[in-house]
Each structure stands twice: as C-alpha cells, then as structure tokens.
Write an enzyme that holds these catalytic residues in place. Structure first.
Site, PDB file in Angstrom:
ATOM      1  N   ASP A 212      64.977  50.312  57.156  1.00 18.38           N
ATOM      2  CA  ASP A 212      64.139  49.165  57.580  1.00 18.38           C
ATOM      3  C   ASP A 212      63.927  48.026  56.911  1.00 18.38           C
ATOM      4  OD1 ASP A 212      61.152  49.244  56.285  1.00 18.38           O
ATOM      5  OD2 ASP A 212      62.127  51.429  56.734  1.00 18.38           O
ATOM      6  N   ASP A 214      60.876  46.797  55.617  1.00 16.50           N
ATOM      7  CA  ASP A 214      59.572  46.709  55.247  1.00 16.50           C
ATOM      8  C   ASP A 214      58.889  46.143  56.509  1.00 16.50           C
ATOM      9  OD1 ASP A 214      57.871  47.921  53.489  1.00 16.50           O
ATOM     10  OD2 ASP A 214      57.463  46.120  52.444  1.00 16.50           O
TER      11      ASP A 214
END
Length: 290
Positions: A212, A214
């Site tokens: 991802d 973050d």
C-alpha cells in the site's frame, strides 16, 4: 550439529513455504522463551533451510509481542548463517508502488517497546551497525529477483525502512514526516531482527513487499487491512519464487560476510568477568570467543 545454513522468516501473508520438501517441525527451547512458532525444517533446491512464521502460522502475535530474541536464537541454534526476512511494508515514495519489491539497505528506528540486544546482565557488547544488512547477501537476493520473470513487480535496490511500533498504521502527519526524511518504506518488525541477527553473527537481509501507499498519497485510499491482505496474497507466490532462487544461488556460492565475525571486537567485558549464569545463557554466541 548444524541442521540448516539458510533461514527464512515469513511475514504477514507468508506463513508457510509450499515448495519445501521432507518437512519436519522443530521446537527450539531458548533462554529467551519460545519462538513465534515451531520452526519448519525442509529441503529447498537440495538444501536444508529453516522457516519461521514471524507472527505465528495463525498470525496471533502483534509486532510488539514478537519474541525477536527467541526467534533469532532459534535460527542460530539450528546453524543458520544466512537469514532472509520477508516483510510486508507500506510505500513512502510515489515510484515504489504496491506489489513492488524493495531490498532496503538502511533502517530508522521508531519503536518504543522492543528489546533489541542479547547482551546485558553483566556483559556489554557494541556491534557496528552502520550498514545494518549484509550487502553481499542483499546482492544475491537482488540478482535472484532480477533473473525471474515476475509480472507487475518492479525491483528497487536500496532505500530506508522505517520501523514503527504499531499495531496501528501511521497518521497522515507521521507518514508525511517519514517522507520528509527520504525514507522508502515503513514496517513494524525488521529492525529488531536485523540488530539481533548481527549480534548472533548471522548475515541478514530484508525482502520488503509493498502492499500500500501508507496514508500519505492523495490519490489512493488510506491503508486498510483488506487492502493489505489482498496484496499480500498476490505477493506471496512471488516471494516463494524469489526465495527459492535465492537459496539456489546461496547454495552454489555462499558469500563471506562481515556479519559472521561481528562480535570479534564488539565485546568490551572480559570473558572471565562475565557472570557464570550470563555466560551460560549466551554460550551459543560466545563459545568461539572463550
């Protein structure tokens, strides 16, 4: 007697190695308690390796609950000299995308409650840690990834891994702070492992698998567990291919590592002044220096 020269620590999503043959479970008692789970000894590329699920095979341990010392001690007890640590991470850079792989060469410690040394109780040692991973082992890992045809995966060599406490993910302010430092990825586990592996004189490197962005990226949703799990499943197959190829290369040409003599000049306490109980506790690490 050594049972495995190569160790593998599997992070979130990598709880087993399907390619292992002649598998046996080994429970290792350590002076630092029990490891995260039973270690799995198996054959990969005609080489015995030791595998450990970092959070337990059922993912029942928080990052701050991990028995880091027991995990690394158990690897050393089994004879491990090279340790590959697979870990899920968030990206702090636009060009490092979900599903990419990063081989970081630096760490920043943002943890609060981790014991990251085997020493104390009457013995002092200060390892050098300017280069916190074994660059020679990292190169083997990089070359292994580069040799494979992994769809949707871009390899990033080098970079800084921020190790945060967790278990909550970052606030946006924290994420922007870490980006301002020039950091590459963020995770919750690998720095204590790297420090303890160095004290145990084990060459260590991280295979960081991006799940991802973050929570800093304006065009992507903040990290969620669902997002992480979905990308972890896609990464797990790639990770096993990478590890298998890395093991094959290590078997053929294991590189000498400065980590293998990390304690040679690190211990400041005269051995004859170390309390007997402490000496016995750390015999696995100290016996070559007695």
């Amino acid at each position: 007697m050594a049972q495995a020269k190569i160790g593998i620590i599997g992070g979130s999503g990598l709880y087993k190695m399907d390619t292992l043959k002649d598998v046996e479970e080994v429970k290792v008692d350590t002076p630092f308690g029990s490891p995260s789970d039973a270690l799995i000894l198996g054959t990969l590329e005609e080489t015995r390796v030791a595998f450990l699920a970092r959070h337990g095979r059922n993912h029942n341990l928080l990052p701050s609950e991990l028995p880091f010392r027991a995990n690394i001690y158990a690897m050393k007890h089994l004879g491990v000299e090279y340790l590959i640590s697979a870990s899920a991470v968030g990206s702090l850079k636009e060009e490092v995308r979900p599903l990419d792989m990063v081989i970081p060469d630096q760490f920043i410690d943002r943890t609060k409650n981790r014991t990251s040394t085997f020493f104390g109780e009457g013995i002092v040692a200060h390892i050098t840690f300017g280069d916190p991973v074994c660059n020679k082992l990292a190169k083997v890992l990089v070359d292994a990834i580069a040799s494979l045809d992994l769809p949707d995966v871009t390899l990033h060599r080098g970079g800084t891994y921020v190790c945060m406490e967790g278990p909550a993910f970052s606030t946006k302010a924290e994420s922007h702070l870490h980006r301002s430092w020039g950091a590459t990825v963020i995770g919750m586990t690998n720095l204590p492992e790297a420090k303890l592996a160095r004290e145990a004189e084990i060459a260590y490197t991280t295979l960081a698998m991006v799940t991802d962005y973050d929570c800093w990226h304006p065009d992507h949703a903040s990290v969620t567990v669902e997002m992480v799990i979905a990308n972890l499943k896609r990464n797990a197959v790639h990770a096993q291919k990478v590890i298998q190829e890395t093991v094959r290369r290590l078997k053929e040409n294991p590189p000498p590592s400065d980590a293998h003599s990390a304690l040679k000049y690190a211990i400041l306490t005269p051995i004859d002044k170390v309390p007997v109980a402490t000496k016995e506790k750390l015999e696995l690490f100290l016996k070559k220096y007695f």
